[in-house]
Design a protein around this motif. Structure first.
Motif, PDB file in Angstrom:
ATOM      1  N   LEU A  33      10.992  53.099  23.244  1.00 24.90           N
ATOM      2  CA  LEU A  33      10.710  54.204  24.444  1.00 24.90           C
ATOM      3  C   LEU A  33       9.244  54.426  24.250  1.00 24.90           C
ATOM      4  CD1 LEU A  33      14.022  56.385  23.969  1.00 24.90           C
ATOM      5  CD2 LEU A  33      13.384  54.790  25.853  1.00 24.90           C
ATOM      6  N   SER A  34       8.720  54.458  23.005  1.00 25.85           N
ATOM      7  CA  SER A  34       7.469  55.028  22.898  1.00 25.85           C
ATOM      8  C   SER A  34       6.534  53.850  23.053  1.00 25.85           C
ATOM      9  CB  SER A  34       7.064  55.487  21.473  1.00 25.85           C
ATOM     10  OG  SER A  34       7.394  54.559  20.516  1.00 25.85           O
ATOM     11  N   GLY A  35       5.369  53.757  23.602  1.00 24.49           N
ATOM     12  CA  GLY A  35       4.492  52.782  23.786  1.00 24.49           C
ATOM     13  C   GLY A  35       4.689  51.656  25.260  1.00 24.49           C
ATOM     14  N   ASP A  36       3.589  51.490  25.596  1.00 26.07           N
ATOM     15  CA  ASP A  36       3.631  50.374  26.891  1.00 26.07           C
ATOM     16  C   ASP A  36       3.733  48.898  26.298  1.00 26.07           C
ATOM     17  OD1 ASP A  36       3.775  52.525  28.646  1.00 26.07           O
ATOM     18  OD2 ASP A  36       1.525  52.711  28.503  1.00 26.07           O
ATOM     19  N   TYR A  37       4.724  48.250  26.376  1.00 33.41           N
ATOM     20  CA  TYR A  37       4.918  46.908  25.936  1.00 33.41           C
ATOM     21  C   TYR A  37       4.807  46.013  27.329  1.00 33.41           C
ATOM     22  CZ  TYR A  37       5.440  48.864  21.373  1.00 33.41           C
ATOM     23  OH  TYR A  37       5.108  49.468  19.886  1.00 33.41           O
ATOM     24  N   ASP A  38       4.384  44.895  27.066  1.00 37.24           N
ATOM     25  CA  ASP A  38       4.447  44.000  28.120  1.00 37.24           C
ATOM     26  C   ASP A  38       5.462  42.975  27.820  1.00 37.24           C
ATOM     27  OD1 ASP A  38       1.858  44.990  29.388  1.00 37.24           O
ATOM     28  OD2 ASP A  38       1.026  44.252  27.610  1.00 37.24           O
ATOM     29  N   VAL A  39       5.482  42.812  26.768  1.00 33.93           N
ATOM     30  CA  VAL A  39       6.856  41.483  26.220  1.00 33.93           C
ATOM     31  C   VAL A  39       7.536  42.030  25.149  1.00 33.93           C
ATOM     32  CG1 VAL A  39       6.957  39.221  25.578  1.00 33.93           C
ATOM     33  CG2 VAL A  39       4.981  39.722  26.893  1.00 33.93           C
ATOM     34  N   GLY A  40       8.858  41.679  25.155  1.00 28.82           N
ATOM     35  CA  GLY A  40       9.964  41.948  23.992  1.00 28.82           C
ATOM     36  C   GLY A  40      10.341  40.787  23.669  1.00 28.82           C
ATOM     37  N   ILE A  41      10.160  40.539  22.262  1.00 25.48           N
ATOM     38  CA  ILE A  41      10.858  39.262  21.846  1.00 25.48           C
ATOM     39  C   ILE A  41      11.665  39.514  20.878  1.00 25.48           C
ATOM     40  CG2 ILE A  41      10.218  37.140  20.590  1.00 25.48           C
ATOM     41  CD1 ILE A  41       7.220  37.296  21.377  1.00 25.48           C
ATOM     42  N   TYR A  42      13.082  38.979  20.687  1.00 23.07           N
ATOM     43  CA  TYR A  42      13.921  39.220  19.538  1.00 23.07           C
ATOM     44  C   TYR A  42      14.724  37.939  19.596  1.00 23.07           C
ATOM     45  CZ  TYR A  42      17.532  38.887  23.425  1.00 23.07           C
ATOM     46  OH  TYR A  42      18.349  38.513  24.395  1.00 23.07           O
ATOM     47  N   ALA A  43      15.621  37.986  18.416  1.00 23.12           N
ATOM     48  CA  ALA A  43      16.225  36.702  18.346  1.00 23.12           C
ATOM     49  C   ALA A  43      17.740  36.914  17.827  1.00 23.12           C
ATOM     50  CB  ALA A  43      15.666  36.141  16.856  1.00 23.12           C
ATOM     51  N   HIS A  44      18.192  37.982  17.498  1.00 24.07           N
ATOM     52  CA  HIS A  44      19.685  38.119  17.252  1.00 24.07           C
ATOM     53  C   HIS A  44      20.761  37.238  17.505  1.00 24.07           C
ATOM     54  CE1 HIS A  44      23.117  40.364  15.252  1.00 24.07           C
ATOM     55  NE2 HIS A  44      23.280  40.543  16.514  1.00 24.07           N
ATOM     56  N   VAL A  45      20.639  37.138  18.953  1.00 24.95           N
ATOM     57  CA  VAL A  45      21.956  36.231  19.505  1.00 24.95           C
ATOM     58  C   VAL A  45      21.794  34.854  19.426  1.00 24.95           C
ATOM     59  CG1 VAL A  45      22.707  37.997  20.872  1.00 24.95           C
ATOM     60  CG2 VAL A  45      21.064  36.578  22.024  1.00 24.95           C
TER      61      VAL A  45
END
Length: 160
Positions: A33-45
């Protein structure tokens, strides 16, 4: 370019909130919610993924080198190690290169057979057919009981 990295959701390390087939509202949660991010990278699944949020921020999942996963059988039978090469330059993302490469599963099976690994049965079955058993509660209970893993955890927690 601002990138956020997380194993799963930024404030939740478990669950299937970022499963690739989830609705858009759930996938939007990758961005803090905080911050302006251009890309989100995750791995869990463990699924390779290229998707956008409702605001058209990029969502990426590189997949998994050791335990790739796909629900669709044709894709799951492809047990190549999966990863992502992301190239960024001054203008932004220059290239996204999702890779799937063969590796020597037979050598890994031999190594696993000779090592004293916890959950060895699960690991060997996974190497054989790519299926993951971490959500199969009856199977996990059977293995935990057979190897007395609960007592191992209790003993470990008392030492540390």
């Amino acid at each position: 370019m601002h990138i956020t990295l997380s194993h799963n959701l930024p404030k939740n390390n478990a669950g299937q909130g970022l499963f690739p087939t989830n609705d858009q509202q759930q996938m939007d949660q990758i961005m803090p919610l905080s911050g302006d991010y251009d890309v989100g990278i995750y791995a869990h699944v463990h699924h390779q993924l290229y998707r956008y949020t409702s605001q058209e921020q990029l969502i990426l999942n590189p997949g998994s080198v050791g335990e790739p996963y796909d629900g669709w059988n044709v894709h799951q039978n492809n047990l190549r190690a999966r990863y992502l090469l992301l190239t960024i330059d001054d203008a932004g993302i220059a290239d996204l290169d999702y890779r799937r490469v063969e590796w020597d599963r037979q050598a890994e099976q031999k190594r696993a057979l000779n090592d004293d690994l916890p959950y060895k049965e699960m690991y060997l079955r996974h190497l054989e057919n790519g299926r993951n058993f971490i959500h199969d509660q009856p199977f996990l209970a059977q293995i935990n009981h057979k190897h007395n893993y609960l007592q191992d955890v209790i003993h470990y927690s008392r030492k540390h």
